[in-house]
Design a protein around this motif. Structure first.
Motif, mmCIF file in Angstrom:
data_model
loop_
_atom_site.group_PDB
_atom_site.id
_atom_site.type_symbol
_atom_site.label_atom_id
_atom_site.label_comp_id
_atom_site.label_asym_id
_atom_site.label_seq_id
_atom_site.Cartn_x
_atom_site.Cartn_y
_atom_site.Cartn_z
ATOM 1 N N TYR A 6 6.060 -7.336 10.993
ATOM 2 C CA TYR A 6 5.526 -7.032 9.661
ATOM 3 C C TYR A 6 5.835 -5.595 9.259
ATOM 4 O O TYR A 6 6.260 -5.329 8.137
ATOM 5 C CB TYR A 6 4.022 -7.302 9.622
ATOM 6 C CG TYR A 6 3.360 -6.852 8.342
ATOM 7 C CD1 TYR A 6 3.678 -7.453 7.129
ATOM 8 C CD2 TYR A 6 2.425 -5.825 8.351
ATOM 9 C CE1 TYR A 6 3.081 -7.038 5.957
ATOM 10 C CE2 TYR A 6 1.817 -5.414 7.185
ATOM 11 C CZ TYR A 6 2.142 -6.017 5.988
ATOM 12 O OH TYR A 6 1.552 -5.602 4.821
ATOM 13 N N GLU A 7 5.661 -4.665 10.176
ATOM 14 C CA GLU A 7 5.952 -3.257 9.879
ATOM 15 C C GLU A 7 7.441 -3.053 9.575
ATOM 16 O O GLU A 7 7.799 -2.259 8.703
ATOM 17 C CB GLU A 7 5.495 -2.356 11.026
ATOM 18 C CG GLU A 7 3.980 -2.265 11.165
ATOM 19 C CD GLU A 7 3.278 -1.787 9.899
ATOM 20 O OE1 GLU A 7 3.806 -0.879 9.211
ATOM 21 O OE2 GLU A 7 2.209 -2.333 9.581
ATOM 22 N N LYS A 10 7.981 -4.329 6.004
ATOM 23 C CA LYS A 10 7.471 -3.349 5.035
ATOM 24 C C LYS A 10 8.432 -2.170 4.908
ATOM 25 O O LYS A 10 8.725 -1.711 3.808
ATOM 26 C CB LYS A 10 6.082 -2.842 5.443
ATOM 27 C CG LYS A 10 4.953 -3.727 5.037
ATOM 28 C CD LYS A 10 3.600 -3.112 5.350
ATOM 29 C CE LYS A 10 3.171 -2.072 4.383
ATOM 30 N NZ LYS A 10 2.799 -2.494 3.062
ATOM 31 N N GLU A 11 8.900 -1.691 6.040
ATOM 32 C CA GLU A 11 9.800 -0.542 6.042
ATOM 33 C C GLU A 11 11.090 -0.850 5.273
ATOM 34 O O GLU A 11 11.537 -0.057 4.449
ATOM 35 C CB GLU A 11 10.116 -0.135 7.477
ATOM 36 C CG GLU A 11 10.935 1.116 7.595
ATOM 37 C CD GLU A 11 11.137 1.554 9.036
ATOM 38 O OE1 GLU A 11 12.202 2.130 9.317
ATOM 39 O OE2 GLU A 11 10.241 1.319 9.883
ATOM 40 N N GLU A 14 9.907 -2.532 1.322
ATOM 41 C CA GLU A 14 8.986 -1.778 0.468
ATOM 42 C C GLU A 14 9.334 -0.299 0.403
ATOM 43 O O GLU A 14 9.289 0.313 -0.657
ATOM 44 C CB GLU A 14 7.558 -1.949 0.999
ATOM 45 C CG GLU A 14 6.488 -1.338 0.147
ATOM 46 C CD GLU A 14 5.093 -1.604 0.691
ATOM 47 O OE1 GLU A 14 4.345 -0.618 0.871
ATOM 48 O OE2 GLU A 14 4.756 -2.772 0.953
ATOM 49 N N THR A 15 9.713 0.273 1.525
ATOM 50 C CA THR A 15 9.935 1.714 1.609
ATOM 51 C C THR A 15 11.405 2.109 1.494
ATOM 52 O O THR A 15 11.748 2.992 0.716
ATOM 53 C CB THR A 15 9.369 2.247 2.948
ATOM 54 O OG1 THR A 15 8.012 1.822 3.076
ATOM 55 C CG2 THR A 15 9.437 3.752 2.997
ATOM 56 N N ASN A 21 11.445 -0.083 -4.160
ATOM 57 C CA ASN A 21 10.566 1.075 -4.273
ATOM 58 C C ASN A 21 10.371 1.455 -5.740
ATOM 59 O O ASN A 21 9.259 1.725 -6.185
ATOM 60 C CB ASN A 21 11.147 2.226 -3.466
ATOM 61 C CG ASN A 21 10.187 3.363 -3.319
ATOM 62 O OD1 ASN A 21 10.005 4.143 -4.241
ATOM 63 N ND2 ASN A 21 9.574 3.447 -2.159
ATOM 64 N N LYS A 26 5.140 -4.412 -3.251
ATOM 65 C CA LYS A 26 4.326 -4.273 -2.041
ATOM 66 C C LYS A 26 4.482 -5.525 -1.196
ATOM 67 O O LYS A 26 4.363 -6.645 -1.699
ATOM 68 C CB LYS A 26 2.844 -4.083 -2.378
ATOM 69 C CG LYS A 26 2.568 -2.825 -3.191
ATOM 70 C CD LYS A 26 2.895 -1.586 -2.398
ATOM 71 C CE LYS A 26 2.720 -0.337 -3.226
ATOM 72 N NZ LYS A 26 3.498 0.777 -2.744
ATOM 73 N N VAL A 27 4.758 -5.357 0.091
ATOM 74 C CA VAL A 27 4.872 -6.459 1.039
ATOM 75 C C VAL A 27 3.519 -6.589 1.730
ATOM 76 O O VAL A 27 3.054 -5.645 2.366
ATOM 77 C CB VAL A 27 5.988 -6.211 2.080
ATOM 78 C CG1 VAL A 27 6.074 -7.375 3.056
ATOM 79 C CG2 VAL A 27 7.323 -5.966 1.391
ATOM 80 N N LEU A 28 2.913 -7.766 1.610
ATOM 81 C CA LEU A 28 1.570 -7.999 2.147
ATOM 82 C C LEU A 28 1.551 -9.281 2.971
ATOM 83 O O LEU A 28 2.506 -10.059 2.949
ATOM 84 C CB LEU A 28 0.564 -8.087 0.997
ATOM 85 C CG LEU A 28 0.536 -6.886 0.044
ATOM 86 C CD1 LEU A 28 -0.210 -7.211 -1.224
ATOM 87 C CD2 LEU A 28 -0.075 -5.692 0.736
ATOM 88 N N PRO A 35 3.993 -13.613 4.875
ATOM 89 C CA PRO A 35 4.303 -12.510 3.954
ATOM 90 C C PRO A 35 4.374 -12.979 2.506
ATOM 91 O O PRO A 35 4.729 -14.128 2.218
ATOM 92 C CB PRO A 35 5.687 -12.043 4.432
ATOM 93 C CG PRO A 35 6.273 -13.219 5.111
ATOM 94 C CD PRO A 35 5.140 -14.003 5.680
ATOM 95 N N LEU A 37 4.793 -10.986 -1.749
ATOM 96 C CA LEU A 37 5.010 -9.759 -2.506
ATOM 97 C C LEU A 37 3.998 -9.656 -3.630
ATOM 98 O O LEU A 37 3.618 -10.660 -4.224
ATOM 99 C CB LEU A 37 6.405 -9.747 -3.138
ATOM 100 C CG LEU A 37 7.597 -9.809 -2.216
ATOM 101 C CD1 LEU A 37 8.882 -9.824 -3.035
ATOM 102 C CD2 LEU A 37 7.604 -8.634 -1.260
#
Length: 150
Positions: A6-7, A10-11, A14-15, A21, A26-28, A35, A37
């Protein structure tokens, strides 16, 4: 879903992806750890300023990003015990081969949620079905995408 995976998602989505960006994606994770968005409506996402509706390109982008997440998840879900560097390497091969979007209603809402599910994931290609709904759970658009995953 594994926390490490998951991290990584997100990286990447999302980032580190400048367009995601810029949009404010947002990834949730939902309650079942799937997952999804979320995009809050913002002025730079409006396509028709007279109606204040989401731009069609933003809609297709959300469905494409969600499709990519689902596609790569099918590959990296088996890598939970591997180092983060190995998982991140799998994102290098990810790419959209083909995508179809059905615009079903105008993109009205205060926020939007994109979800997806894999129809088939192989060693090289994944086929994904995606949906975009607004804050009232109204289906705005649906998509089908084919993604290179290996």
């Amino acid at each position: 879903m594994n926390t490490k995976i998951y991290e990584c998602m997100k990286e990447v989505f999302e980032t580190n992806t400048p367009f995601s960006n810029f949009l404010g994606v947002k990834v949730l994770l939902d309650d079942a750890q799937n997952p999804y968005l979320r995009l809050d409506m913002q002025p730079h996402c409006i396509g028709n300023y007279m109606q204040s509706i989401l731009h069609g390109g933003v809609i297709s982008s959300l469905l494409d990003i969600m499709g990519a997440i689902v596609a790569v998840e099918g590959v990296i879900s088996r890598m939970a015990d591997e180092p983060k560097e190995n998982i991140m390497k799998k994102f290098e091969k990810l790419g959209t081969i083909d995508m179809r979007v059905d615009y079903l209603r105008p993109g009205r809402g205060t926020f939007f949620i994109a979800t997806g599910e894999a129809m088939r994931t192989g060693n090289k290609v994944s086929v994904v079905r995606t949906k975009l709904k607004n804050n009232e759970n109204t289906l705005i658009a649906a998509g089908t995408g084919t993604y290179m995953v290996g």
